[in-house]
Design a protein around this motif. Structure first.
Motif, PDB file in Angstrom:
ATOM      1  N   SER A 132       0.826  -1.212   0.000  1.00 37.10           N
ATOM      2  CA  SER A 132       0.000   0.000   0.000  1.00 37.10           C
ATOM      3  C   SER A 132       0.858   1.259   0.000  1.00 37.10           C
ATOM      4  O   SER A 132       0.530   2.251  -0.664  1.00 37.10           O
ATOM      5  N   ILE A 133       1.951   1.232   0.758  1.00 34.23           N
ATOM      6  CA  ILE A 133       2.848   2.397   0.803  1.00 34.23           C
ATOM      7  C   ILE A 133       3.392   2.694  -0.589  1.00 34.23           C
ATOM      8  O   ILE A 133       3.423   3.851  -1.033  1.00 34.23           O
ATOM      9  N   TYR A 134       3.818   1.661  -1.298  1.00 37.06           N
ATOM     10  CA  TYR A 134       4.303   1.866  -2.667  1.00 37.06           C
ATOM     11  C   TYR A 134       3.184   2.368  -3.572  1.00 37.06           C
ATOM     12  O   TYR A 134       3.376   3.297  -4.363  1.00 37.06           O
ATOM     13  N   ALA A 135       2.015   1.741  -3.474  1.00 32.64           N
ATOM     14  CA  ALA A 135       0.902   2.122  -4.354  1.00 32.64           C
ATOM     15  C   ALA A 135       0.440   3.548  -4.084  1.00 32.64           C
ATOM     16  O   ALA A 135       0.197   4.320  -5.021  1.00 32.64           O
ATOM     17  N   PHE A 136       0.320   3.935  -2.802  1.00 38.04           N
ATOM     18  CA  PHE A 136      -0.121   5.283  -2.441  1.00 38.04           C
ATOM     19  C   PHE A 136       0.809   6.350  -3.003  1.00 38.04           C
ATOM     20  O   PHE A 136       0.378   7.455  -3.341  1.00 38.04           O
ATOM     21  N   ASN A 137       2.096   6.012  -3.065  1.00 41.61           N
ATOM     22  CA  ASN A 137       3.098   6.985  -3.500  1.00 41.61           C
ATOM     23  C   ASN A 137       3.484   6.814  -4.966  1.00 41.61           C
ATOM     24  O   ASN A 137       4.514   7.323  -5.406  1.00 41.61           O
ATOM     25  N   GLU A 138       2.653   6.078  -5.706  1.00 47.45           N
ATOM     26  CA  GLU A 138       2.798   5.899  -7.150  1.00 47.45           C
ATOM     27  C   GLU A 138       4.129   5.252  -7.529  1.00 47.45           C
ATOM     28  O   GLU A 138       4.642   5.473  -8.621  1.00 47.45           O
ATOM     29  N   LEU A 139       4.653   4.442  -6.618  1.00 50.83           N
ATOM     30  CA  LEU A 139       5.859   3.669  -6.918  1.00 50.83           C
ATOM     31  C   LEU A 139       5.408   2.295  -7.408  1.00 50.83           C
ATOM     32  O   LEU A 139       5.614   1.260  -6.751  1.00 50.83           O
ATOM     33  N   HIS A 140       4.773   2.315  -8.573  1.00 52.39           N
ATOM     34  CA  HIS A 140       4.066   1.123  -9.027  1.00 52.39           C
ATOM     35  C   HIS A 140       5.009   0.005  -9.443  1.00 52.39           C
ATOM     36  O   HIS A 140       4.705  -1.177  -9.246  1.00 52.39           O
ATOM     37  N   VAL A 141       6.152   0.356  -9.997  1.00 55.81           N
ATOM     38  CA  VAL A 141       7.124  -0.686 -10.356  1.00 55.81           C
ATOM     39  C   VAL A 141       7.578  -1.421  -9.099  1.00 55.81           C
ATOM     40  O   VAL A 141       7.658  -2.657  -9.067  1.00 55.81           O
TER      41      VAL A 141
END
Length: 666
Positions: A267-276
């Motif tokens: 979720s932390i990655y997704a929330f911050n648009e670090l999708h890769v």
């Protein structure tokens, strides 16, 4: 299983009671309510027998069962009719009320306990539940009174009670009081730290939440756990890069990473648009043998769509089927979005058509999927079908249909929908709707009307509104209004490079090279750099990212050789690099060289090298594709007989046999 059929017909008095207890304990959903009622009736009969040992235990179990079956009035009735009730009865019902978010009812029940006598006095199980309801309902005054009672009873040292008090103070807007209580605790376990981290995070004090976590990590004991990851999550919505890196280090150092920890990090990655990174973390999760749950999959599916990780998305769909997780509207909506964002409208529509129930979000997703591909009339037909199903379009649904009209040039229809928002549906237009209307008017060439529309807006236009107008001015080479839009943008967002580039392109199209130089000089003096173009593609289990002029990839030599071959072939079909918007102070061949190494061209060459004939090419960009790359992609699709699905920051370009779904209107 029909639990009511498992009721025994003949029961010995004692054995029958314990059989019924086991049966009542197994009731956990509204479907089991008839069974609970039947068991209740049998227990009422048994309690009159001389060998019946524990009517109090039976009533506690009935309260639990009725609550689990969402029959709270029945649970209350059992409590009210119990002559020998103790605080255990109240605690069971309190827990059910707090779980059901009936916090006012929970607090009223709590207030009724003490007058019932000493046996009903609140204890260390009661107080945390009451404090939780105070926190959820913002009842600070009552929370203070309860905390005072806790101090008088000597329960303040109880860890569970202290944790609940910390959360109550933080959630009720007193984070400093929460921290003082935390600091005064003689012993702090990891739950204590988690409570404080969560308290700061929910109070919006994100920096303090991270600071407390750093303090915990520095102590070395206790160690952060999955609860720590969940506690910090609300503070990570717009996190700094260093804090995300720190959180990943905390995650990697955890000895036992349960599904909650994995989901929090995803979720932390997704929330911050670090999708890769989200996609890579999920693949590591698979490699480590951790079974994903519905939350995991709903979290990672949007990231798959954002980076066009189509193969992974398909594999997740297979996991959902294997685990029989559907019907589940959250997952189905996420699947539909993933397929749509990966460029597979066919798969997205299949998910939509297979749904047993659809909400406005489902309809909006499929409307948007058609609209961003330029299929405006299909999007409108879906919008009307949604209305025909009795669903009222909400604010977001109107954004989707207005954007669809804009992408397809359906000016009059878009105007009618915008007017109907207030006249028919009483939906107050927001800045997103005004942006869509400016975009619709501007793309259609009604630049002056778009400017007048902005001037008449009842709310202050933001950068998106002015940006839509400036983009339209670039398309239609309207210098006068373009300068007005640019002036407003530079006052609103003086360091946003994209708008300087748009203005520079307007000047370049008009051949005003001195003004191009002036714009770029201003950018240089302010330290503003153009955001480099980037393109993501998925091959196998890996997402590859390319930048303009990128030579860092291990296959760079092959990629550039392939690109030279492609450009040579399409030149024979009449392709000439469109250099009018590039830097004017370099030689023509250098301009062409700059265009030839744009990230989307490199990505196309890379996929052609590494996939078999006929495999679609799916690319996701971080910027708007340039007209030269769009033209080149159409020709490459023709000579290679490949579908190219190019998703830029504005829309999809689905290119088949040299023809793009956008109709060259974007």
């Amino acid at each position: 299983m029909n639990l009511s059929r498992s009721l025994p017909l003949r029961l010995s008095p004692a054995g029958g009671q314990y059989d019924l207890f086991r049966l009542v304990d197994s009731c956990c959903s509204p479907a089991h309510l008839p069974t609970v009622r039947a068991a209740h009736a049998r227990l009422l009969l048994l309690q009159h027998l001389p060998s019946y040992p524990s009517s109090a235990a039976a009533r506690v179990k009935l309260i639990q069962a009725y609550a689990a079956c969402s029959a709270l009035p029945a649970a209350r009735a059992v409590l009210a009719s119990s002559p020998d009730r103790t605080n255990v009865f109240f605690n069971v019902l309190l827990r059910a009320l707090t779980r059901a978010s009936l916090h006012r009812d929970a607090l009223l029940l709590f207030a009724s306990m003490r007058p019932q006598g000493p046996s009903c006095s609140p204890d260390h199980y009661t107080y945390p539940l009451a404090l939780k309801s105070c926190a959820a309902s913002g009842s600070l005054l009552l929370g203070l009174q309860i905390h005072s009672s806790i101090a008088r009873t000597g329960l303040g040292a109880n860890l569970f009670v202290a944790h609940s008090a910390i959360s109550m103070y933080a959630r009720c807007g007193c984070p400093d009081d929460a921290y003082q209580l935390f600091a005064e605790m003689p012993h702090r376990d990891v739950v204590s730290w988690n409570a404080m981290i969560s308290g700061f995070a929910h109070a919006g004090l994100f920096g303090k939440a991270v600071a407390v976590l750093r303090e915990l990590v520095g102590l070395q004991s206790p160690k952060p756990d999955a609860g720590t990851m969940a506690s910090i999550l609300p503070a990570m919505g717009d996190a700094k890069t260093k804090d995300i890196t720190f959180l990943r280090e905390v995650f990697d150092d955890m000895r036992f990473r349960g599904i909650i920890a994995w989901n929090a990090m995803l979720s932390i990655y997704a929330f911050n648009e670090l999708h890769v990174k989200a996609v890579e973390l999920f693949m590591r999760m698979e490699k480590d043998g951790v079974e994903p749950d519905a939350v995991t999959l709903a979290t990672v599916l949007p990231s798959c769509g954002e980076v066009s990780a189509f193969s992974l998305g398909k594999r997740i769909h297979e996991i959902i089927k294997r685990k029989r997780m559907c019907p589940n509207m959250l997952l189905e909506n996420a699947l539909m979005d993933m397929y749509a964002n990966c460029g597979s409208l066919k798969d997205a529509r299949e998910v939509f058509d297979s749904m047993s129930a659809r909400d406005v979000i489902s309809w909006t997703s499929i409307i948007s999927a058609y609209g961003t591909r330029g299929h405006g009339m299909e999007a409108i037909n879906l919008f009307e079908s949604m209305r025909g199903q009795g669903l009222e379009p909400d604010s977001i649904a109107f954004v989707a249909v207005l954007a669809a009209c804009s992408h397809a040039g359906l000016l009059d229809i878009g105007k009618r929908y915008f007017d109907s928002m207030t006249s028919r549906y009483r939906v107050t237009p927001k800045i997103e709707h005004y942006t869509c209307m400016v975009d619709l008017l501007g793309r259609a060439g009604c630049i002056s009307e778009a400017y007048d529309f902005i001037m008449a807006m009842p709310i202050k236009p933001n950068e998106r509104v002015w940006g839509a107008l400036l983009g339209a001015c670039r398309i239609h080479s309207n210098m006068d209004i373009g300068l007005l839009a640019a002036d407003s943008l530079f006052r609103l967002v003086p360091k946003q490079s994209g708008y300087y580039v748009l203005l520079s392109n307007i000047y370049a199209r008009a051949g005003r090279w001195a003004d191009v130089t002036s714009v770029r000089s201003v950018m240089a003096s302010k330290g503003i750099k153009k955001l480099p173009g980037g393109s993501n593609v998925e091959i196998g289990d890996q997402v590859h990212t390319f930048r303009v002029g990128d030579r860092s990839h291990p296959q760079s030599e092959m990629i550039y050789d392939k690109l030279d071959e492609l450009l040579g072939r399409i030149r024979g079909m009449g392709y000439n690099p469109e250099v009018e918007g590039t830097l004017h102070d370099v030689e023509e061949e250098d301009k062409e060289g700059h265009l030839s190494v744009h990230s989307e061209k490199l990505a196309i060459a890379f996929v052609l090298i590494n996939t078999s004939p006929g495999t679609p090419i799916r690319i996701t960009m971080n910027l708007r594709t340039c007209s030269d790359c769009h033209h080149a992609a159409k020709l490459i699709s023709k000579i290679t007989d490949r579908e190219i699905i190019l998703k830029d920051i504005n829309r999809f370009h689905h290119i088949v046999e040299g023809v793009c779904s956008c109709g060259d209107y974007w």
